[in-house]
Write a protein that holds these residues in place. Structure first.
Motif, short mmCIF file in Angstrom:
data_model
loop_
_atom_site.label_atom_id
_atom_site.label_comp_id
_atom_site.label_asym_id
_atom_site.label_seq_id
_atom_site.Cartn_x
_atom_site.Cartn_y
_atom_site.Cartn_z
N LYS A 58 85.08 1.07 28.78
CA LYS A 58 86.25 -0.27 28.25
C LYS A 58 85.50 -1.06 28.24
CE LYS A 58 89.69 -3.82 29.80
NZ LYS A 58 89.90 -3.86 28.22
N GLU A 60 85.16 -5.15 28.89
CA GLU A 60 86.38 -6.12 29.51
C GLU A 60 86.35 -8.06 29.07
OE1 GLU A 60 88.56 -5.89 32.94
OE2 GLU A 60 87.53 -3.84 33.25
N HIS A 62 87.81 -11.93 30.46
CA HIS A 62 88.64 -12.12 31.47
C HIS A 62 87.71 -13.96 30.84
CE1 HIS A 62 87.44 -8.49 34.96
NE2 HIS A 62 87.85 -8.52 33.55
N ASP A 112 91.92 -9.94 29.68
CA ASP A 112 92.04 -8.88 31.25
C ASP A 112 92.16 -9.49 32.24
OD1 ASP A 112 91.60 -6.60 29.72
OD2 ASP A 112 89.44 -7.07 29.26
N ALA A 270 83.48 -2.98 36.98
CA ALA A 270 82.58 -3.97 35.63
C ALA A 270 81.17 -3.95 35.68
CB ALA A 270 83.67 -4.75 35.18
N CYS A 272 79.00 -7.94 34.41
CA CYS A 272 79.87 -8.69 33.39
C CYS A 272 77.93 -9.02 32.94
CB CYS A 272 79.85 -10.06 33.86
SG CYS A 272 79.19 -10.85 35.73
N LEU A 287 81.30 -6.65 30.22
CA LEU A 287 82.60 -7.71 30.68
C LEU A 287 81.44 -9.53 30.19
CD1 LEU A 287 84.27 -7.96 34.44
CD2 LEU A 287 84.08 -10.36 33.00
N SER A 329 91.85 -2.94 31.49
CA SER A 329 91.15 -2.89 32.58
C SER A 329 91.16 -2.16 33.91
CB SER A 329 91.35 -4.56 33.31
OG SER A 329 90.44 -5.41 34.14
N ASN A 330 89.18 -2.37 34.57
CA ASN A 330 89.05 -1.38 35.39
C ASN A 330 89.01 -1.70 36.12
OD1 ASN A 330 88.62 0.74 33.88
ND2 ASN A 330 86.26 0.27 33.54
N CYS A 331 89.48 -3.92 36.32
CA CYS A 331 89.12 -4.63 37.64
C CYS A 331 90.30 -4.85 38.44
CB CYS A 331 88.43 -5.56 37.14
SG CYS A 331 87.13 -5.68 36.39
#
Length: 332
Positions: A58, A60, A62, A112, A270, A272, A287, A329-331
């Motif tokens: 995945k 991400e 954001h 996400d 995640a 970033c 991310l 999203s995993n978050c």
């Protein structure tokens, strides 16, 4: 040609590759590797392997939405939205219709999360109002990025529709900023108490920061259970008090992203990197933060017309490095 690594580094990387969080000493060893060394490339491969195994491919996105510009009296040395920067002479809040349009566009392009950033003096009541309205208009999860809060304010954010809160103990906190690290940590613990997910990044990294202070913030992120962490480098806007120190390269940032990833082990959803670039996507990051509205790294009032990258652009970059931005999203 032999690719034999230092035995010490090889043992650290084997541990990190398996998701076992690193010690402070081990992280410092990796931070001090020469960028040209084979060990550094092995470090990035180990972090990349861990993230791709844990995050299920995945990528991400954001989306950052900066709500206002002003000559902020907090005067953080690395921020363009301050009195001392001289870039913004008047307070200005972006109209609600702009914020709604950005949010709808972000949702349409598959963001996400929507991270709503405000300066330190921005009305908390107004932040709640914007959150409530966005909750009615879009289904994308809302994350606040604002001043320190208490438990009552944390509950109010939840009631307004927010699910997370970005907060960082910044490098130079208390010297480059007027804030005490202890107060920042207190807010982080408030987030956990009320049920807001804590979003974090080690930032804003400059060449003058020592490996020790950077690693200590990585360890803080792990200890205080960040939903995601990572590395953000300082961007020196024209006339920044930090301009004489220069900036770290994306290559150096990728090395730090990899160290941070191994430090976090299997504790995060995640990892970033900011600003968006490709190299960190093969060093443990997955991310990106597309940006519109105000940004502490830009002299443009709307960074979407300046340094900021769009959701669509970030999705393209993720795909190019074989991260899938279309997965859930995993978050959140």
């Amino acid at each position: 040609m032999s690719w034999k690594l230092s035995i010490t580094v090889e043992e650290i990387l084997k541990k990190g590759r398996d998701g076992v969080p690193l010690s402070r000493e081990e992280a410092l060893t990796l931070m001090q590797l020469d960028l040209e060394s084979r060990e550094t490339y092995a470090l990035m491969e180990s972090a990349n392997h861990l993230s791709r195994a844990q995050f299920g491919e995945k990528g991400e996105k954001h989306m950052h939405i900066g709500l206002n510009v002003e000559p902020c009296p907090m005067d953080c040395a690395f921020c363009s939205l301050t009195r001392q920067s001289g870039l913004f002479a008047e307070k200005r809040e972006f109209p609600l219709e702009n914020i709604l349009a950005w949010a709808r566009q972000g949702e349409a392009e598959g963001a996400d999360a929507l991270n709503l950033m405000a300066t330190g003096t921005f009305s908390f009541t107004r932040l709640l109002e914007i959150g409530r309205r966005l909750k009615q208009e879009v289904s994308t999860p809302l994350v606040a990025n604002a001043r320190d809060i208490n438990h009552v304010e944390g509950e109010q954010l939840l009631d307004a529709g927010f699910v997370g809160f970005y907060h960082a103990v910044r490098l130079g906190e208390g010297t480059d900023t007027p804030f005490k690290p202890e107060r920042r940590i207190q807010t982080i613990r408030v987030l956990h108490d009320v049920g807001l997910r804590w979003a974090n990044c080690v930032e804003p990294v400059g060449p003058e920061h020592t490996a020790e202070e950077i690693v200590d913030l990585m360890l803080l992120a792990r200890r205080e259970k960040a939903t995601y962490s990572g590395i953000m480098r300082r961007i020196n806007f024209p006339g920044s008090p930090k301009e004489p120190f220069g900036m770290i390269s994306e290559r150096r940032m990728a090395q730090m992203v990899a160290v941070s990833r191994l430090v976090m082990g299997d504790t995060v959803k995640a990892h970033c990197t900011h600003e968006p670039h490709s190299l960190s996507l093969v060093a443990g990051a997955n991310l990106f933060f597309p940006e519109v509205g105000s940004s502490p790294r830009d002299g443009q009032a709307d960074t979407g017309k300046g340094r900021g990258r769009s959701v669509a652009h970030c999705a393209t970059m993720l795909r190019e490095m074989e991260w899938n931005p279309d997965l859930p999203s995993n978050c959140f």
